[in-house]
Design a protein around this motif. Structure first.
Motif, short mmCIF file in Angstrom:
data_model
loop_
_atom_site.label_atom_id
_atom_site.label_comp_id
_atom_site.label_asym_id
_atom_site.label_seq_id
_atom_site.Cartn_x
_atom_site.Cartn_y
_atom_site.Cartn_z
N GLY A 95 0.89 -1.11 0.23
CA GLY A 95 -0.11 -0.03 -0.02
C GLY A 95 0.77 1.35 0.08
N GLY A 96 2.00 1.30 0.77
CA GLY A 96 2.93 2.21 0.69
C GLY A 96 3.42 2.80 -0.95
N VAL A 97 3.38 1.75 -1.68
CA VAL A 97 3.90 1.78 -3.07
C VAL A 97 2.62 2.51 -3.77
CG1 VAL A 97 4.37 0.80 -5.20
CG2 VAL A 97 5.57 -0.10 -3.24
N LEU A 98 1.42 2.24 -3.45
CA LEU A 98 0.37 2.69 -4.00
C LEU A 98 0.04 4.15 -3.73
CD1 LEU A 98 -2.06 -0.49 -4.02
CD2 LEU A 98 -0.38 0.16 -5.61
N THR A 99 0.20 4.46 -2.50
CA THR A 99 -0.04 5.75 -1.93
C THR A 99 1.00 6.68 -2.76
OG1 THR A 99 0.76 4.99 -0.11
CG2 THR A 99 -1.09 6.45 0.19
N LEU A 100 2.27 6.26 -2.83
CA LEU A 100 3.42 6.96 -3.43
C LEU A 100 2.92 7.34 -5.08
CD1 LEU A 100 5.86 8.57 -2.86
CD2 LEU A 100 7.08 6.41 -3.05
N ILE A 101 2.50 5.90 -5.58
CA ILE A 101 2.05 6.19 -7.10
C ILE A 101 0.96 7.31 -6.98
CG2 ILE A 101 0.66 5.00 -8.69
CD1 ILE A 101 2.66 2.40 -8.21
N ASP A 102 0.11 7.21 -6.34
CA ASP A 102 -1.25 8.16 -6.58
C ASP A 102 -0.58 9.61 -6.30
OD1 ASP A 102 -3.01 6.35 -6.63
OD2 ASP A 102 -3.73 6.20 -4.58
N GLU A 103 0.27 9.84 -5.19
CA GLU A 103 0.92 11.27 -5.22
C GLU A 103 1.54 11.62 -6.37
OE1 GLU A 103 0.55 13.33 -2.12
OE2 GLU A 103 -1.01 12.05 -2.46
#
Ligand code: ZN
Length: 339
Positions: A95-103
């Motif tokens: 999920g950390g990867v996904l939040t960073l991708i979203d940002e």
């Protein structure tokens, strides 16, 4: 624009047991390193959902990992023991990867580094392997396509081990270009030169199997003369880096001789490519790296590149010995790519 970073003390809660190289201290040294870095945007990780993780993994396997929450110890294989907090830690890593991708996709940051554990690239769609539970980078690539509508994503895997899980997930899929530099023959055994993908994905798997002893000069030549031209032809809309620091000369697990400068140079090449085809969009995802000092210093060096604040690098002093191997890669991949 700025650089985002995901790092959370909760990534220390996965406990593979005393003496295991993929240990919680890997996160502790990164927490300490980041305290000395100014100007980064901290991005709070969230747990990836079951729907997001099953973009890559089988539902039955996801449930297998979820069930380990009830046990203080369980071993998927000899290399991959877990503790009661491992499932939640692995969900938070993905999920950390996904939040960073979203940002990055929202334009809040230009690029970023997800400093997560457990690592991911050995995790197969249906099983844990090689210290890895969920394949963080592969989930990131699928999420970019499913939630952000992208059609071409690059995963550049410079970890010293071949990312068998990532290759297998995408080997029939031209929507993800998977490029790996790795020690060969070595764990996990895959990643031969002639593994080029299959079906619609033929030509979209690029393996550069290196003998032990390659260092900054060889990696630099490979990135400049083989990898960069392929990436420019593919024109990825997003660059993911499976950033393992176990090719470092000090790493206890493998036999490569890359230094901080070498990793900085690889990152710089990839950022230049991201600028040309992906509006600069790039997220590095931590994989291996088992010498704590090297892990800390190499992560700092890559962050400096991501922020665009590095001094121009000198040419490497030693001559590259990679010529014959890179000629062989060009011969095999010449069916699909031009030089
Ligand atoms: Zn590795």
């Amino acid at each position: 624009m700025s650089t985002g970073v995901v790092l959370d003390p909760r990534f220390m809660e996965h406990q593979p047991g005393r003496g295991h190289p993929e240990r919680p201290e890997r996160i502790a040294v990164l927490v300490e390193m980041l305290e000395r870095q100014a100007g980064l945007v901290r991005v709070e990780p969230r747990p990836a959902t079951a729907d997001e993780i099953t973009l890559v993994h089988d539902g039955a396997y996801y449930e297998d990992v979820a069930r380990t929450r009830e046990r203080s110890y369980y071993a998927f294989d000899a290399d991959t023991p877990v503790s009661a907090r491992s499932f939640d830690t692995a969900r938070l890593a993905a999920g950390g990867v996904l939040t960073l991708i979203d940002e990055v996709m929202a334009g809040h940051v230009r690029n970023g580094f997800a400093l997560v554990r457990p690592p991911g690239h050995h995790a197969e769609p249906n099983r844990a392997m090689g210290f890895c539970l969920f394949n963080n980078a592969a989930i990131g690539a699928e999420y970019l396509r499913a939630h952000h509508g992208l059609q071409r994503v690059l995963i550049m895997d410079w970890d010293v081990h071949h990312g068998n899980g990532t290759q297998h997930r995408f080997e029939r899929d031209p929507g993800v270009l998977y490029i790996s530099t790795h020690q060969y023959p070595y764990y996990p055994g895959t990643g031969a030169l002639d593994e080029v993908g299959a079906g619609d994905g033929e030509g979209y798997t690029i393996n550069l199997p290196f003998p032990p002893g390659f260092g900054d000069a060889e990696y630099g030549e490979a990135f400049r003369t083989v990898i960069a031209p392929i990436v420019l032809q593919y024109e990825p809309e997003f660059v993911l880096i499976s950033a393992g620091f176990d090719p470092h000369v000090a790493d206890p697990l493998a036999g490569m001789e890359v230094t901080e400068r070498g990793f900085a140079s690889m990152a710089r090449t990839l950022l230049g490519l991201a600028d040309r085809t992906a509006a600069g969009r790039c997220v590095a995802v931590l994989e291996g790296g088992y010498d704590l000092r090297a892990l800390r210093d190499c992560s700092a060096a890559v962050l400096t590149e991501l922020r665009g604040q590095a001094e121009p690098a000198d040419e490497f002093a030693t001559a590259s010995r990679a010529g014959p191997l890179l000629d062989a890669v060009r011969r095999v991949q010449g069916r699909y790519w031009r030089w």
